[in-house]
Write an enzyme that holds these catalytic residues in place. Structure first.
Site, PDB file in Angstrom:
ATOM      1  N   ARG A 161      49.341  58.692  33.262  1.00 63.07           N
ATOM      2  CA  ARG A 161      49.427  57.722  34.348  1.00 63.07           C
ATOM      3  C   ARG A 161      49.396  58.502  35.672  1.00 63.07           C
ATOM      4  NH1 ARG A 161      54.446  53.463  34.594  1.00 63.07           N
ATOM      5  NH2 ARG A 161      53.786  52.285  36.439  1.00 63.07           N
ATOM      6  N   HIS A 162      48.985  57.843  36.736  1.00 62.51           N
ATOM      7  CA  HIS A 162      49.001  58.481  38.057  1.00 62.51           C
ATOM      8  C   HIS A 162      50.428  58.860  38.442  1.00 62.51           C
ATOM      9  CE1 HIS A 162      50.793  54.809  39.665  1.00 62.51           C
ATOM     10  NE2 HIS A 162      49.898  54.147  38.945  1.00 62.51           N
TER      11      HIS A 162
ATOM     12  N   ASN B  91      54.798  51.964  43.810  1.00 62.92           N
ATOM     13  CA  ASN B  91      55.843  52.135  42.798  1.00 62.92           C
ATOM     14  C   ASN B  91      57.225  52.105  43.427  1.00 62.92           C
ATOM     15  OD1 ASN B  91      53.751  54.470  41.051  1.00 62.92           O
ATOM     16  ND2 ASN B  91      54.216  52.384  40.431  1.00 62.92           N
TER      17      ASN B  91
ATOM     18  N   GLY C 224      49.489  46.365  41.742  1.00 62.72           N
ATOM     19  CA  GLY C 224      48.115  46.472  42.236  1.00 62.72           C
ATOM     20  C   GLY C 224      48.000  47.375  43.448  1.00 62.72           C
TER      21      GLY C 224
ATOM     22  N   ARG D  19      45.382  56.591  43.912  1.00 59.76           N
ATOM     23  CA  ARG D  19      46.514  57.250  43.272  1.00 59.76           C
ATOM     24  C   ARG D  19      46.114  58.060  42.036  1.00 59.76           C
ATOM     25  NH1 ARG D  19      46.770  51.748  43.023  1.00 59.76           N
ATOM     26  NH2 ARG D  19      47.235  50.641  41.065  1.00 59.76           N
TER      27      ARG D  19
ATOM     28  N   GLU E 286      43.270  49.716  37.439  1.00 54.91           N
ATOM     29  CA  GLU E 286      44.412  48.916  36.976  1.00 54.91           C
ATOM     30  C   GLU E 286      44.020  47.448  36.827  1.00 54.91           C
ATOM     31  OE1 GLU E 286      46.818  48.470  35.262  1.00 54.91           O
ATOM     32  OE2 GLU E 286      48.609  49.207  36.306  1.00 54.91           O
TER      33      GLU E 286
ATOM     34  N   HIS F  87      46.066  54.020  34.707  1.00 53.81           N
ATOM     35  CA  HIS F  87      47.151  53.127  35.118  1.00 53.81           C
ATOM     36  C   HIS F  87      47.858  52.547  33.899  1.00 53.81           C
ATOM     37  CE1 HIS F  87      45.355  53.177  39.195  1.00 53.81           C
ATOM     38  NE2 HIS F  87      44.217  53.241  38.512  1.00 53.81           N
TER      39      HIS F  87
END
Length: 508
Positions: free
Chosen positions: A318-319, A325, A331, A373, A393, A459
């Protein structure tokens, strides 16, 4: 568009149907003499907001609520009492590929080939793929039935075609497995894979006759491999670990299995009947196809074209932590936080420490989404990066940039609908997990055809879907899989099995 409808004929029958757009479902009466124009007009009376803003340029689909399979509505004769018609007006969203109605008939894939040619590996891969795209599939391995019935410690003479008693017992377990497979596919599934040598015309004729009684479509898949190095590797890495050779010296077991192969070779008959629907996969790099003319069998053939048997690693990441976050927003296209930047640095260090040889010989590839990201997370990796939009994503539509608390407060019905079924819930103007799976199908083809080791930086939703394919997780469970930040999932893939390792690089 006119909403005037013909009066129902006095002989027409009346029943109820349902229209569904997103999570709005509306019931309507339907008369058997009405036509497709009447259906469009009826839809517009139920969803005037859609019809006022756009023409009905997207088809409607009938969804089988029991199986989840959808097929495009072609004429009103397909309507039945209580059927659900789905309409997806979003032009900017990927639509889950519906299986055409004509292709929902059950079918069987019959594996053919000598032992240690990779039949079971290919059968598993096909089953993972078909289940992932929404076609319930199960593999029936005759070897497992033989061990359960007669035990695992059988002499290689058991497989000699001149051993009449062995031939009778092997035929018995094959028929037992065949009958259980047919019962399963008729009651639970769409496809079953009959995994055995099926090495003679007589055995294949028996299978054809039995399946013809049940009106099941058949596709034979013959695996031909004369590469002795690969065959020996398959024996040592796979067959020697079977219950047949438990507590037996490796060299004794290896020689015994080679004798088993010789027995099968005595009576082996390649497929030569061109009236059959079949595929021959020769030395992993050549396909011969015959009478492949249906939707699902064609998809299987295309999938087979991408497969190879070379061992490799697939790394999912994952990023790093992003600005959204921190705020718990969904999104968007935000940048990494300082902690996310630190993870990007740690990721590069881990790759340098653990994949240096692959870096040296060009054996490592990297894919990211197109969003900031993931691109920033991969920025320090000392290899070329390829951006793939299909790895973006899940698109939240009108809810992009919102928190789930805000959605719950301002759109409680949508919030509840998502909690009820995350797999099929579609964000207003956005995507569902089923849409993400549809757009990731080409990514799956790319993964299977890539011989390099591969790191994918993407994502949470997309990685859940990819993980569910690689690990054969039920697709209904995919939206709930944990994909933590700052953690690698490292898969080592071989024809003999799959190893998974979780590597945290930062405390999340």
């Amino acid at each position: 568009m006119s909403k005037d409808m013909d009066e129902p004929h006095e002989n027409s029958s009346k029943f109820s149907i349902f229209f569904r757009v997103g999570h709005q479902t509306r019931k309507s009466d339907w008369y058997s003499t009405w036509n497709m124009d009447d259906l469009s007009n009826l839809f517009c009376t139920k969803f005037q907001n859609i019809c006022e803003n756009q023409f009905l340029t997207y088809p409607m689909y009938i969804k089988d609520e029991a199986t989840g399979i959808r097929y495009e509505l072609e004429n009103t004769e397909d309507l039945y009492p209580g059927c659900v018609l789905e309409y997806h007006p979003q032009s900017n969203s990927y639509l889950s590929n519906p299986i055409p109605k004509s292709e929902t008939q059950k079918f069987i894939i019959v594996m053919v080939g000598l032992p240690a040619r990779g039949k079971s590996y290919i059968a598993r891969k096909i089953s993972y793929y078909l289940k992932w795209i929404g076609c319930p599939t199960k593999v029936f391995n005759v070897g497992k039935y033989r061990r359960e019935k007669y035990g695992s410690k059988l002499s290689n003479q058991f497989y000699d075609p001149e051993n009449e008693e062995g031939k009778r017992l092997r035929s018995h377990v094959a028929i037992l497995a065949l009958d259980e497979m047919i019962e399963w596919v008729n009651t639970h599934g769409s496809c079953a894979i009959f995994d055995a040598t099926n090495s003679t015309d007589a055995r294949r004729k028996l299978i054809r006759a039995r399946c013809a009684q049940e009106k099941l479509n058949l596709m034979f898949l013959e695996i031909i491999n004369d590469d002795e190095e690969k065959i020996n590797m398959n024996i040592r890495e796979g067959k020697l670990h079977l219950p047949d050779y438990e507590n037996i010296d490796d060299e004794i077991a290896f020689n015994d299995f080679r004798e088993r192969i010789k027995h099968y070779q005595k009576g082996y008959e390649e497929i030569s009947d061109n009236s059959l629907c079949y595929v021959k996969m020769i030395n992993s790099d050549q396909l011969v196809i015959n009478r492949i003319n249906q939707y699902l069998t064609s998809k299987v053939v295309f999938f087979l074209m991408k497969l190879h048997h070379k061992p490799r690693k697939i790394i999912l990441s994952r990023h790093g932590e992003s600005e959204y976050n921190i705020d718990k927003r969904i999104g968007g296209n935000g940048n990494l936080t300082p902690k996310g930047e630190l993870y990007a640095s740690k990721l590069s260090e881990w790759i340098m420490d653990n994949m240096y040889n692959k870096l040296e010989n060009g054996g490592l590839s990297c894919w990211t989404s197109t969003l900031n990201r993931t691109v920033q997370t991969a920025q320090y990796l000392p290899i070329a990066k390829e951006k793939k939009k299909a790895l973006d994503e899940i698109y939240a539509g009108q809810f992009e940039g919102m928190t789930y608390n805000e959605i719950a407060e301002n759109h409680p019905d949508e919030f509840k609908a998502r909690l009820k079924n995350k797999l099929t819930y579609r964000y207003p103007g956005g995507e569902a997990y089923t849409d993400v799976i549809a757009r990731l199908e080409n990514i799956i083809y790319d993964i299977e055809s890539t011989e390099n080791d591969l790191i994918i930086v993407s994502h949470q939703a997309t990685l859940r879907c990819l993980y569910s394919y690689i690990k054969n997780v039920n697709i209904e469970d995919a939206p709930h899989l944990p994909i933590p930040l700052h953690t690698l999932t490292v898969f080592t893939i071989k024809t003999t099995g799959l190893k998974e390792e979780t590597v945290p690089l930062l405390d999340s």
